[in-house]
Write a protein that holds these residues in place. Structure first.
Motif, PDB file in Angstrom:
ATOM      1  N   PHE A   1      74.428  63.301  68.595  1.00 40.32           N
ATOM      2  CA  PHE A   1      73.873  62.284  67.710  1.00 40.32           C
ATOM      3  C   PHE A   1      74.848  61.869  66.607  1.00 40.32           C
ATOM      4  O   PHE A   1      74.570  60.974  65.828  1.00 40.32           O
ATOM      5  N   ARG A   2      75.984  62.533  66.537  1.00 39.30           N
ATOM      6  CA  ARG A   2      76.934  62.229  65.470  1.00 39.30           C
ATOM      7  C   ARG A   2      77.790  61.024  65.833  1.00 39.30           C
ATOM      8  O   ARG A   2      78.067  60.771  66.991  1.00 39.30           O
ATOM      9  N   ALA A   3      78.219  60.274  64.836  1.00 42.86           N
ATOM     10  CA  ALA A   3      79.095  59.118  65.063  1.00 42.86           C
ATOM     11  C   ALA A   3      80.332  59.259  64.197  1.00 42.86           C
ATOM     12  O   ALA A   3      80.347  59.978  63.195  1.00 42.86           O
ATOM     13  N   LEU A   4      81.416  58.611  64.584  1.00 42.71           N
ATOM     14  CA  LEU A   4      82.627  58.629  63.776  1.00 42.71           C
ATOM     15  C   LEU A   4      82.385  57.931  62.451  1.00 42.71           C
ATOM     16  O   LEU A   4      81.580  57.010  62.349  1.00 42.71           O
ATOM     17  N   SER A   5      83.083  58.338  61.416  1.00 39.37           N
ATOM     18  CA  SER A   5      82.875  57.740  60.103  1.00 39.37           C
ATOM     19  C   SER A   5      83.533  56.380  59.982  1.00 39.37           C
ATOM     20  O   SER A   5      83.178  55.598  59.114  1.00 39.37           O
ATOM     21  N   ARG A  37      73.963  53.847  66.317  1.00 35.51           N
ATOM     22  CA  ARG A  37      75.132  53.726  65.449  1.00 35.51           C
ATOM     23  C   ARG A  37      74.712  53.370  64.019  1.00 35.51           C
ATOM     24  O   ARG A  37      75.173  53.971  63.040  1.00 35.51           O
ATOM     25  N   LEU A  38      73.845  52.376  63.903  1.00 35.53           N
ATOM     26  CA  LEU A  38      73.420  51.932  62.574  1.00 35.53           C
ATOM     27  C   LEU A  38      72.663  53.034  61.845  1.00 35.53           C
ATOM     28  O   LEU A  38      72.786  53.182  60.622  1.00 35.53           O
ATOM     29  N   ALA A  39      71.905  53.826  62.572  1.00 35.96           N
ATOM     30  CA  ALA A  39      71.191  54.938  61.950  1.00 35.96           C
ATOM     31  C   ALA A  39      72.167  56.021  61.501  1.00 35.96           C
ATOM     32  O   ALA A  39      72.012  56.626  60.438  1.00 35.96           O
ATOM     33  N   ALA A  40      73.200  56.263  62.307  1.00 34.12           N
ATOM     34  CA  ALA A  40      74.202  57.278  61.951  1.00 34.12           C
ATOM     35  C   ALA A  40      74.949  56.886  60.683  1.00 34.12           C
ATOM     36  O   ALA A  40      75.384  57.750  59.921  1.00 34.12           O
ATOM     37  N   TRP A  41      75.102  55.577  60.449  1.00 35.04           N
ATOM     38  CA  TRP A  41      75.797  55.098  59.258  1.00 35.04           C
ATOM     39  C   TRP A  41      74.859  54.904  58.070  1.00 35.04           C
ATOM     40  O   TRP A  41      75.267  54.396  57.031  1.00 35.04           O
ATOM     41  N   GLN A  42      73.571  55.262  58.239  1.00 38.36           N
ATOM     42  CA  GLN A  42      72.537  55.095  57.214  1.00 38.36           C
ATOM     43  C   GLN A  42      72.283  53.626  56.891  1.00 38.36           C
ATOM     44  O   GLN A  42      71.760  53.293  55.828  1.00 38.36           O
ATOM     45  N   ILE A  43      72.635  52.748  57.824  1.00 34.03           N
ATOM     46  CA  ILE A  43      72.286  51.336  57.686  1.00 34.03           C
ATOM     47  C   ILE A  43      70.843  51.136  58.126  1.00 34.03           C
ATOM     48  O   ILE A  43      70.138  50.275  57.610  1.00 34.03           O
ATOM     49  N   LEU A  44      70.400  51.950  59.073  1.00 31.97           N
ATOM     50  CA  LEU A  44      68.996  51.992  59.471  1.00 31.97           C
ATOM     51  C   LEU A  44      68.428  53.368  59.180  1.00 31.97           C
ATOM     52  O   LEU A  44      69.137  54.368  59.247  1.00 31.97           O
ATOM     53  N   ASP A  45      67.148  53.413  58.869  1.00 30.00           N
ATOM     54  CA  ASP A  45      66.410  54.666  58.756  1.00 30.00           C
ATOM     55  C   ASP A  45      65.465  54.760  59.948  1.00 30.00           C
ATOM     56  O   ASP A  45      64.786  53.785  60.293  1.00 30.00           O
ATOM     57  N   ARG A  46      65.422  55.912  60.577  1.00 29.57           N
ATOM     58  CA  ARG A  46      64.536  56.113  61.713  1.00 29.57           C
ATOM     59  C   ARG A  46      63.830  57.441  61.503  1.00 29.57           C
ATOM     60  O   ARG A  46      64.475  58.480  61.363  1.00 29.57           O
ATOM     61  N   GLU A  47      62.499  57.414  61.479  1.00 28.90           N
ATOM     62  CA  GLU A  47      61.748  58.620  61.184  1.00 28.90           C
ATOM     63  C   GLU A  47      60.658  58.848  62.224  1.00 28.90           C
ATOM     64  O   GLU A  47      60.083  57.896  62.760  1.00 28.90           O
ATOM     65  N   THR A  48      60.374  60.121  62.464  1.00 31.05           N
ATOM     66  CA  THR A  48      59.305  60.477  63.381  1.00 31.05           C
ATOM     67  C   THR A  48      57.958  60.145  62.753  1.00 31.05           C
ATOM     68  O   THR A  48      57.730  60.406  61.570  1.00 31.05           O
ATOM     69  N   ILE A  49      57.059  59.558  63.530  1.00 29.03           N
ATOM     70  CA  ILE A  49      55.717  59.221  63.057  1.00 29.03           C
ATOM     71  C   ILE A  49      54.822  60.439  63.250  1.00 29.03           C
ATOM     72  O   ILE A  49      54.687  60.968  64.358  1.00 29.03           O
ATOM     73  N   ASP A  50      54.214  60.893  62.174  1.00 28.92           N
ATOM     74  CA  ASP A  50      53.419  62.116  62.233  1.00 28.92           C
ATOM     75  C   ASP A  50      52.109  61.952  62.996  1.00 28.92           C
ATOM     76  O   ASP A  50      51.640  62.885  63.647  1.00 28.92           O
ATOM     77  N   ASP A  51      51.509  60.772  62.922  1.00 21.52           N
ATOM     78  CA  ASP A  51      50.199  60.565  63.546  1.00 21.52           C
ATOM     79  C   ASP A  51      50.248  59.327  64.437  1.00 21.52           C
ATOM     80  O   ASP A  51      49.649  58.293  64.125  1.00 21.52           O
ATOM     81  N   PRO A  52      50.946  59.404  65.566  1.00 22.94           N
ATOM     82  CA  PRO A  52      51.124  58.224  66.416  1.00 22.94           C
ATOM     83  C   PRO A  52      49.847  57.829  67.147  1.00 22.94           C
ATOM     84  O   PRO A  52      48.957  58.657  67.378  1.00 22.94           O
ATOM     85  N   GLN A  53      49.768  56.563  67.530  1.00 24.23           N
ATOM     86  CA  GLN A  53      48.661  56.087  68.346  1.00 24.23           C
ATOM     87  C   GLN A  53      48.862  56.579  69.786  1.00 24.23           C
ATOM     88  O   GLN A  53      49.993  56.740  70.250  1.00 24.23           O
ATOM     89  N   ALA A  74      72.403  51.757  53.216  1.00 25.59           N
ATOM     90  CA  ALA A  74      73.645  50.982  53.322  1.00 25.59           C
ATOM     91  C   ALA A  74      73.433  49.579  53.885  1.00 25.59           C
ATOM     92  O   ALA A  74      74.398  48.831  54.036  1.00 25.59           O
ATOM     93  N   ALA A  75      72.191  49.198  54.177  1.00 24.72           N
ATOM     94  CA  ALA A  75      71.937  47.909  54.837  1.00 24.72           C
ATOM     95  C   ALA A  75      72.341  46.736  53.964  1.00 24.72           C
ATOM     96  O   ALA A  75      72.967  45.770  54.435  1.00 24.72           O
ATOM     97  N   GLN A  95      86.979  46.840  60.523  1.00 25.29           N
ATOM     98  CA  GLN A  95      86.768  48.255  60.328  1.00 25.29           C
ATOM     99  C   GLN A  95      85.561  48.456  59.416  1.00 25.29           C
ATOM    100  O   GLN A  95      85.462  47.874  58.358  1.00 25.29           O
ATOM    101  N   ILE A  96      84.629  49.269  59.884  1.00 27.70           N
ATOM    102  CA  ILE A  96      83.420  49.568  59.121  1.00 27.70           C
ATOM    103  C   ILE A  96      83.531  50.986  58.606  1.00 27.70           C
ATOM    104  O   ILE A  96      83.557  51.943  59.382  1.00 27.70           O
ATOM    105  N   ASN A  97      83.621  51.155  57.307  1.00 32.31           N
ATOM    106  CA  ASN A  97      83.703  52.477  56.700  1.00 32.31           C
ATOM    107  C   ASN A  97      82.326  52.882  56.227  1.00 32.31           C
ATOM    108  O   ASN A  97      81.652  52.150  55.507  1.00 32.31           O
ATOM    109  N   VAL A  98      81.880  54.059  56.653  1.00 35.19           N
ATOM    110  CA  VAL A  98      80.553  54.528  56.280  1.00 35.19           C
ATOM    111  C   VAL A  98      80.602  55.956  55.789  1.00 35.19           C
ATOM    112  O   VAL A  98      81.590  56.636  55.973  1.00 35.19           O
TER     113      VAL A  98
END
Length: 302
Positions: free
Chosen positions: A95-99, A190-206, A220-221, A299-302
């Motif tokens: 799950f890791r990405a290059l910086s 990639r965007l989540a690894a750079w903290q441009i996106l946040d992705r979280e587990t839903i505790d009470d899914p449908q 960072a968005a 070049q995208i530095n994150v």
């Protein structure tokens, strides 16, 4: 528990699988995963996988004969196959990405438009996109409407529904009652690894949700959009404006819709309803954006 398909896919990519190989690997791994998960659930003392899901994959899924045989048949490096056999796959590392990542204008266009899709969604719905498959379906509907547009920004020269100049480059396949794009998911990763996106587990899914993640803009968005949006607006305003117009109409119609509501709309579209499960329902744009200023990658530095 982490997204069951995301972990399998990221490990497949780590192993060096691409395109059809990756698709076939997932088709092999999913039934193995489901069988192992069902067996795990029947052991009441081991019903909660939230804290040990990666261990479960290494203990009960990756060493399975169908997966190991698939890797061997596809001539994957022996050392990698050995990691599967011994249950020592570095799932977290997958799950890791290059910086520092180099991308051309073509990829950055998709990143920016995807972030603008999320930005406009959150303004309308005032929540993150949930579940994760809804984001795929919304991006598909943007491309679908562009493919149906009479604008000269869209051409059918390459076949019905092929986007020549505008729209996401992602190819979508039908997956049950929604659509999915592996390339869109890779960009999200990639965007989540750079903290441009946040992705979280839903505790009470449908119950009808397949992938229990929510997606929203990360810390960072704003910096990313500030850096690249002006540049793209100066590049070719008509094409990007046409794209954004269609994107905003999709959000006006569906930003507050449930997964069931979006799925119902998809079923009303002949292209989706007549498409077999797992088959490509819409291709992305085949041509790339070009600019004399952008012969070199950014070049995208994150």
């Amino acid at each position: 528990m982490p997204d069951r398909w995301l972990a399998l896919r990221r490990v497949g990519e780590w192993a060096g699988l691409e395109s059809d190989q990756l698709t076939n690997y997932l088709a092999t791994a999913r039934p193995v995963h489901n069988q192992a998960l069902q067996a795990r659930k029947e052991e009441s003392s081991k019903s909660d996988l939230r804290a040990e899901y990666f261990d479960f994959l290494n203990e009960a899924v990756f060493p399975a004969e169908p997966i190991v045989s698939f890797l061997q048949q596809n001539q994957i490096d022996n050392q990698i196959v050995k990691r599967f056999e011994t249950g020592s796959v570095p799932v977290k590392d997958a799950f890791r990405a290059l910086s520092v990542i180099d991308y051309g204008l073509d990829e950055i266009v998709d990143f920016v438009m995807l972030l603008k899709l999320l930005e406009q969604y959150q303004e309308r719905a005032e929540i993150a996109v949930e579940p994760l498959e809804n984001l795929h379906s919304l991006a598909y509907l943007v491309n679908y409407r562009l493919s149906e547009s009479d604008s000269y920004a869209v051409s059918d020269d390459h076949g019905f529904g092929m986007l020549e100049k505008t729209g996401f480059r992602y190819t979508f396949e039908r997956r049950g009652d929604y659509v999915w794009s592996d390339s869109l998911q890779r960009d999200q990763d990639r965007l989540a690894a750079w903290q441009i996106l946040d992705r979280e587990t839903i505790d009470d899914p449908q119950p009808e949700w397949d992938i229990t993640y929510s997606v929203s803009l990360g810390e960072a968005a704003e910096l990313f959009l500030t850096r690249f949006e002006k540049r793209l607006n100066n590049f070719d305003s008509f094409l990007l404006n046409e794209w954004e117009i269609q994107q905003n109409t999709v959000l006006e119609d569906f930003a507050t819709s449930s997964k069931a509501g979006i799925s119902s709309h998809l079923e009303s579209l002949e292209r989706f309803s007549t498409c077999g499960d797992g088959k490509v329902v819409l291709n992305g744009r085949p041509k790339k954006f070009k600019s004399e200023r952008d012969q070199k990658k950014s070049q995208i530095n994150v």
